[in-house]
Design a protein around this motif. Structure first.
Motif, short mmCIF file in Angstrom:
data_model
loop_
_atom_site.label_atom_id
_atom_site.label_comp_id
_atom_site.label_asym_id
_atom_site.label_seq_id
_atom_site.Cartn_x
_atom_site.Cartn_y
_atom_site.Cartn_z
N GLU A 64 -5.17 -3.57 8.71
CA GLU A 64 -4.67 -2.43 7.78
C GLU A 64 -3.29 -2.41 7.16
OE1 GLU A 64 -6.50 1.56 8.13
OE2 GLU A 64 -8.49 0.95 8.09
N GLN A 65 -2.38 -2.37 8.41
CA GLN A 65 -1.22 -2.38 8.30
C GLN A 65 -0.44 -3.75 7.54
OE1 GLN A 65 0.72 0.40 8.86
NE2 GLN A 65 -1.26 1.26 8.84
N ILE A 66 -1.22 -4.83 7.85
CA ILE A 66 -1.14 -6.16 7.38
C ILE A 66 -1.40 -6.22 5.77
CG2 ILE A 66 -1.65 -8.55 7.34
CD1 ILE A 66 -1.90 -8.26 10.30
N TYR A 67 -2.34 -5.58 5.33
CA TYR A 67 -2.72 -5.65 4.04
C TYR A 67 -2.11 -4.66 3.40
CZ TYR A 67 -7.28 -8.35 5.56
OH TYR A 67 -8.03 -9.21 6.06
N ALA A 68 -1.61 -3.65 3.86
CA ALA A 68 -0.74 -2.83 3.26
C ALA A 68 0.43 -3.57 2.69
CB ALA A 68 -0.61 -1.29 3.55
N ALA A 69 1.12 -4.22 3.73
CA ALA A 69 2.61 -4.53 3.39
C ALA A 69 2.43 -5.84 2.38
CB ALA A 69 2.87 -5.61 4.92
N LEU A 70 1.21 -6.54 2.39
CA LEU A 70 0.89 -7.57 1.63
C LEU A 70 0.63 -7.29 0.13
CD1 LEU A 70 -1.59 -10.12 3.44
CD2 LEU A 70 0.63 -10.64 2.62
N ARG A 71 0.13 -5.88 -0.13
CA ARG A 71 -0.17 -5.23 -1.40
C ARG A 71 1.27 -4.89 -1.96
NH1 ARG A 71 -4.57 -3.22 1.14
NH2 ARG A 71 -3.53 -1.26 1.56
N ALA A 72 2.23 -4.47 -0.95
CA ALA A 72 3.18 -3.96 -1.27
C ALA A 72 4.06 -5.30 -1.77
CB ALA A 72 4.05 -3.15 -0.16
N ARG A 73 3.98 -6.25 -0.95
CA ARG A 73 4.91 -7.64 -1.39
C ARG A 73 4.38 -8.00 -2.75
NH1 ARG A 73 4.71 -11.42 3.09
NH2 ARG A 73 6.25 -9.87 3.80
N THR A 74 3.10 -7.99 -3.06
CA THR A 74 2.55 -8.41 -4.24
C THR A 74 2.95 -7.70 -5.32
OG1 THR A 74 0.65 -9.24 -2.99
CG2 THR A 74 0.35 -8.86 -5.42
N TRP A 75 3.12 -6.34 -5.16
CA TRP A 75 3.48 -5.51 -6.39
C TRP A 75 4.90 -5.68 -6.53
CZ3 TRP A 75 7.32 -1.71 -6.79
CH2 TRP A 75 7.33 -0.68 -7.96
N GLU A 76 5.85 -5.85 -5.47
CA GLU A 76 7.02 -6.08 -5.82
C GLU A 76 7.40 -7.49 -6.55
OE1 GLU A 76 8.70 -5.96 -1.69
OE2 GLU A 76 8.51 -3.64 -1.67
N ASP A 77 6.64 -8.45 -6.07
CA ASP A 77 6.76 -9.78 -6.64
C ASP A 77 6.30 -9.62 -8.24
OD1 ASP A 77 7.64 -10.88 -4.31
OD2 ASP A 77 5.52 -11.70 -3.89
N ARG A 78 5.16 -9.08 -8.51
CA ARG A 78 4.87 -8.87 -9.76
C ARG A 78 6.07 -8.23 -10.82
NH1 ARG A 78 -0.42 -5.91 -10.29
NH2 ARG A 78 -0.33 -6.58 -12.43
N HIS A 79 6.72 -7.01 -10.16
CA HIS A 79 7.54 -6.22 -10.85
C HIS A 79 8.75 -7.15 -11.10
CE1 HIS A 79 5.55 -2.36 -11.55
NE2 HIS A 79 4.78 -3.00 -11.07
N ALA A 80 9.17 -7.91 -9.96
CA ALA A 80 10.28 -8.54 -10.30
C ALA A 80 10.09 -9.86 -11.40
CB ALA A 80 10.46 -9.55 -8.91
N TRP A 81 9.03 -10.29 -11.28
CA TRP A 81 8.59 -11.23 -12.50
C TRP A 81 8.55 -10.80 -13.77
CZ3 TRP A 81 4.28 -10.81 -15.83
CH2 TRP A 81 4.23 -12.08 -16.20
N ALA A 82 7.96 -9.51 -13.55
CA ALA A 82 8.08 -8.83 -15.09
C ALA A 82 9.29 -8.51 -15.65
CB ALA A 82 7.16 -7.31 -14.94
#
Length: 123
Positions: A27-45
């Motif tokens: 769960e901790q690994i998946y939470a970190a991946l979701r946070a990274r994905t969100w950060e990557d999407r917003h950086a791209w945006a």
């Protein structure tokens, strides 16, 4: 360790884990991946938004002046411009000001923001 999960329909699930629990680690690994994905999407945006905004403004400017779509395109361009100047969402008064500028009320209706003087608010 304790996790709370909100599922469909608002159902809350509470799970207690031992410190060495593999599910807790996942769960901790998946939470970190979701946070990274969100950060990557917003950086791209943030990188792409100025280019897309420019394309929208150019497309709106290219419309024939007598086109029925002009007020809609101009309102959309203004909304996009206003959104680019904020870090969050536009407030309802900001939406109202922009839409009011492009789509004024018919003659005889109250033209400005706020309540009509001498009249009870219409909720």
């Amino acid at each position: 360790m304790r996790t709370l999960t909100v599922g469909l329909g608002g159902k809350v699930t509470e799970i207690f884990h031992q410190p060495a629990c593999p599910q807790w680690a996942l769960e901790q690994i998946y939470a970190a991946l979701r946070a990274r994905t969100w950060e990557d999407r917003h950086a791209w945006a943030r990188r792409v938004f100025p280019v897309l905004r420019t394309r929208l403004i150019q497309a709106a400017a290219a419309l024939p002046a007598d086109s029925d779509a002009v007020p809609f395109a101009q309102a959309l361009a203004d909304l996009v411009q206003a959104q680019s100047l904020t870090s969050g969402s536009l407030s309802l008064p900001q939406w109202n000001e922009i839409l009011h500028r492009h789509f004024p009320p018919p003659p005889g209706e109250h033209p400005g923001p706020g309540p009509v003087p001498g009249r009870a608010p219409n909720f």
